[in-house]
Scaffold this motif. Structure first.
Motif, PDB file in Angstrom:
ATOM      1  N   ARG A  87       8.749  66.712  28.041  1.00 39.32           N
ATOM      2  CA  ARG A  87       9.071  68.043  28.565  1.00 39.32           C
ATOM      3  C   ARG A  87       9.747  68.919  27.505  1.00 39.32           C
ATOM      4  O   ARG A  87       9.655  70.134  27.551  1.00 39.32           O
ATOM      5  CB  ARG A  87       9.965  67.907  29.805  1.00 39.32           C
ATOM      6  N   THR A 113       7.427  71.206  25.322  1.00 43.27           N
ATOM      7  CA  THR A 113       6.817  72.424  25.864  1.00 43.27           C
ATOM      8  C   THR A 113       7.531  73.688  25.410  1.00 43.27           C
ATOM      9  O   THR A 113       6.924  74.753  25.356  1.00 43.27           O
ATOM     10  CB  THR A 113       6.830  72.381  27.407  1.00 43.27           C
ATOM     11  N   CYS A 120      17.144  76.011  28.744  1.00 38.15           N
ATOM     12  CA  CYS A 120      17.049  76.965  29.858  1.00 38.15           C
ATOM     13  C   CYS A 120      17.682  78.306  29.485  1.00 38.15           C
ATOM     14  O   CYS A 120      17.122  79.368  29.795  1.00 38.15           O
ATOM     15  CB  CYS A 120      17.732  76.388  31.090  1.00 38.15           C
ATOM     16  N   LEU A 129      11.795  81.091  37.698  1.00 39.77           N
ATOM     17  CA  LEU A 129      11.499  79.648  37.636  1.00 39.77           C
ATOM     18  C   LEU A 129      11.355  79.095  36.229  1.00 39.77           C
ATOM     19  O   LEU A 129      11.040  77.929  36.043  1.00 39.77           O
ATOM     20  CB  LEU A 129      10.210  79.310  38.415  1.00 39.77           C
ATOM     21  N   ARG A 130      11.568  79.960  35.217  1.00 40.80           N
ATOM     22  CA  ARG A 130      11.342  79.495  33.850  1.00 40.80           C
ATOM     23  C   ARG A 130      12.289  78.351  33.489  1.00 40.80           C
ATOM     24  O   ARG A 130      11.897  77.388  32.845  1.00 40.80           O
ATOM     25  CB  ARG A 130      11.521  80.658  32.869  1.00 40.80           C
ATOM     26  N   THR A 180      13.624  76.088  35.404  1.00 36.73           N
ATOM     27  CA  THR A 180      13.213  74.846  36.057  1.00 36.73           C
ATOM     28  C   THR A 180      12.009  74.234  35.359  1.00 36.73           C
ATOM     29  O   THR A 180      11.939  73.017  35.170  1.00 36.73           O
ATOM     30  CB  THR A 180      12.878  75.119  37.537  1.00 36.73           C
ATOM     31  N   ARG A 181      11.077  75.082  34.958  1.00 34.95           N
ATOM     32  CA  ARG A 181       9.879  74.557  34.286  1.00 34.95           C
ATOM     33  C   ARG A 181      10.219  73.937  32.929  1.00 34.95           C
ATOM     34  O   ARG A 181       9.567  72.992  32.500  1.00 34.95           O
ATOM     35  CB  ARG A 181       8.852  75.675  34.096  1.00 34.95           C
ATOM     36  N   ASP A 189      15.873  70.604  39.110  1.00 34.57           N
ATOM     37  CA  ASP A 189      15.304  71.727  39.859  1.00 34.57           C
ATOM     38  C   ASP A 189      16.379  72.816  39.965  1.00 34.57           C
ATOM     39  O   ASP A 189      17.081  72.950  40.975  1.00 34.57           O
ATOM     40  CB  ASP A 189      14.855  71.276  41.250  1.00 34.57           C
TER      41      ASP A 189
END
Length: 553
Positions: free
Chosen positions: A75, A78, A335, A390-391, A393-394, A401
């Motif tokens: 993750r 990304t 984040c 939601l960025r 969380t992604r 979450d």
């Protein structure tokens, strides 16, 4: 004595800290839905649900999440390849040092630290961990936003890891040069009763193992070297590989050789030994209370996330999962670095706008609620400026979450009198609009913009826009103006709204359309997939076509 006492104290602190975490997680309430649920019921629901999911068809997905996102940190890749490499180096370096060095004598039969592959792997693990720490520090210095969210616990963790590795390399380097260590080894294990044999082995170790003896040592003649090699094969090779395999410590030992010749090696070796194990024991004792805890909670959360959709969890399981997420955060800053409202910090100097700081504020709020404090007011501002794109969380590398936690945060704030929640605002607006619904509706003129599309197949996506303003918040052009409405006429979300009303000419004439940098931040941030940048491009082309200019004719 100091080693034994400090080891016992650190283990006691570790066990007590872990016990405190296990005691506190089922007692933390985040959101009204999680209240009034007994701790034992939360534990049963969480552990039972996890176990059932692991034994069901979802078990494969949970194990795959552990391998892909836990062991290989997929993750993280990304959002930043550099962050991914740094996390991989730190994770595998740390795991290597724990299981192949610190716990090697316990876990590995016939483990001998001075033999390969352990001698080589110890330096490899240390170098990987040190490189990961260096990359993390480089990123935090290079990206100003990451530097702003770096707190003293982050500096403590990085400094402790660097101290642990550097003291280990230094200690190993001094041990290689240490004549005292060599003498202890000969007296404890050697069977060399004759002085010529002792001299031959010492000369051989001086030449091939880097030991630095005081002046007066015999010269390495061919006869002595041959006898020394023979004795080394008979007595030493079973326990000692060549120190050159410790590829990081060996060059350091050559640099420290002058210190050993001056007689300061023994004192420095003792000092580094105490520093090294005290740093290791301090990290062990602080593990439950620092970001080091994510080494265990992170994989657990990733597996739980893959085991069952969050919306299908019972309130008891959800309560336990939310509490666990507060202690999973690694404070990597991914984040915050990609937050849609980060540009607003220029005008609203409140770090609680950023997800990493907002999560820390939520933890403080549920543990010690003080609605009258400045921190609570700052948290409220951060919660309601969030665009819910939601960025965060992604992008979260450990799968928190955050969106769910932000909704729970708003509910907590409302319960403390720091609301209202979005739902309450919407209900009030709906009630206020009731009286106007009997009026004659405004009918927008026919929308000819869509028929004029020539260049972009996605340009008519403006109809999905619901004016959440995420595109305008993310836009760097908007952010650089004190009064963007005066400078740009219309903001990106207003241009989308104008097109929805058929006002293509107004949208084409807005200075925003022509000042756009085409950085695509607005388009990437849009939660509805509106091709904001493509539409601005299309407007420019349509304006050129209407004026009979350029290739748009």
């Amino acid at each position: 004595m100091l080693f034994t006492w400090s080891l016992h104290l650190s283990l006691a602190a570790l066990l007590l800290g872990l016990a405190y975490k296990l005691w506190s997680w089922p007692r933390i309430d985040i959101g009204p839905a999680c209240r009034d649920i007994p701790p034992l019921r939360r534990l049963r629901a969480g552990a039972g649900g996890f176990g059932r999911a692991l034994l069901s068809r979802r078990g494969g997905a949970m194990l795959w999440a552990l391998v892909r996102d836990g062991l290989f940190q997929a993750r993280s890749r990304t959002h930043s390849p550099l962050a991914w490499i740094a996390h991989l180096l730190m994770f595998w370096g740390m795991m290597g040092l724990i299981f192949l060095h610190a716990l090697g004598p316990v876990l590995i039969p016939d483990f001998t630290a001075t033999l390969n592959p352990w001698l080589f792997l110890r330096d490899l693990g240390g170098l990987m961990l040190l490189a990961g720490v260096a990359l993390v520090i480089f990123r935090r210095r290079k990206l100003p936003l990451l530097g702003r969210v770096t707190r003293w616990p982050d500096r403590l963790a990085l400094g402790l890891l660097a101290l642990l590795v550097l003291s280990g390399f230094g200690l190993q380097g001094l041990k290689i040069t240490s004549a005292a260590s060599y003498q202890r080894m000969v007296e404890e294990y050697g069977l060399l009763d004759e002085a010529p044999d002792r001299r031959a082995l010492a000369v051989y170790w001086q030449e091939h193992y880097g030991v630095v003896f005081p002046s007066g040592q015999a010269a390495p003649t061919p006869e002595l070297m041959a006898r020394g090699e023979e004795l080394n094969a008979e007595s030493c090779l079973d326990c000692h590989a060549r120190p050159q395999w410790a590829f990081a410590s060996w060059p350091l030992s050559r640099a420290l050789a002058p210190l050993a010749r001056l007689g300061g090696g023994a004192l420095a070796e003792q000092a580094l030994w105490h520093l090294h194990y005290l740093a290791a024991f301090l990290a062990l004792a602080l593990l439950p209370f620092t970001k080091f805890l994510h080494l265990f909670t992170g994989p657990l959360l990733l597996m739980a996330r893959a085991g069952r959709p969050r919306e299908s969890l019972s309130p008891a399981s959800l309560a336990l999962l939310r509490a666990l997420e507060l202690d999973v955060c690694t404070r990597c800053g991914a984040c915050s670095a990609h937050c849609s409202v980060a540009p607003a910090l220029r005008h609203v100097p409140n770090l609680a706008l950023l997800p990493s700081e907002k999560l820390a504020a939520l933890k403080a709020l549920v543990q010690r609620p003080r609605p009258e404090s400045e921190a609570a007011q700052a948290t409220r501002q951060g919660a309601y400026i969030c665009t819910s794109c939601l960025r965060c969380t992604r992008l979260c590398p450990v799968g928190i979450d955050l969106q769910d936690l932000w909704l729970a945060l708003k509910e907590e704030l409302a319960a403390l009198g720091l609301g209202p929640t979005t739902l309450a605002v919407g209900s009030q607006a709906h009630a206020q609009a009731e009286a106007q619904r009997s009026q004659e509706p405004v009918v927008p003129k026919a929308n000819g913009f869509q028929q004029g599309l020539l260049h972009s197949a996605q340009a008519d996506t403006f109809r999905a826009c619901y004016c959440c303003t995420t595109c305008s918040v993310a836009c760097p052009v908007v952010a650089q103006h004190e009064e963007p409405m005066k400078a740009l006429d219309l903001l990106p979300h207003q241009i989308m709204h104008s097109l929805g009303l058929g006002m293509a000419q107004e949208a084409m004439g807005a200075r925003m359309t022509w000042h756009c940098l085409t950085c695509y931040r607005c388009q990437e941030a849009c939660p509805m997939g509106v091709r904001v940048t493509d539409i601005l491009y299309e407007l420019r082309n349509l304006a050129a076509r209407d004026q009979g200019q350029g290739e748009a004719v």
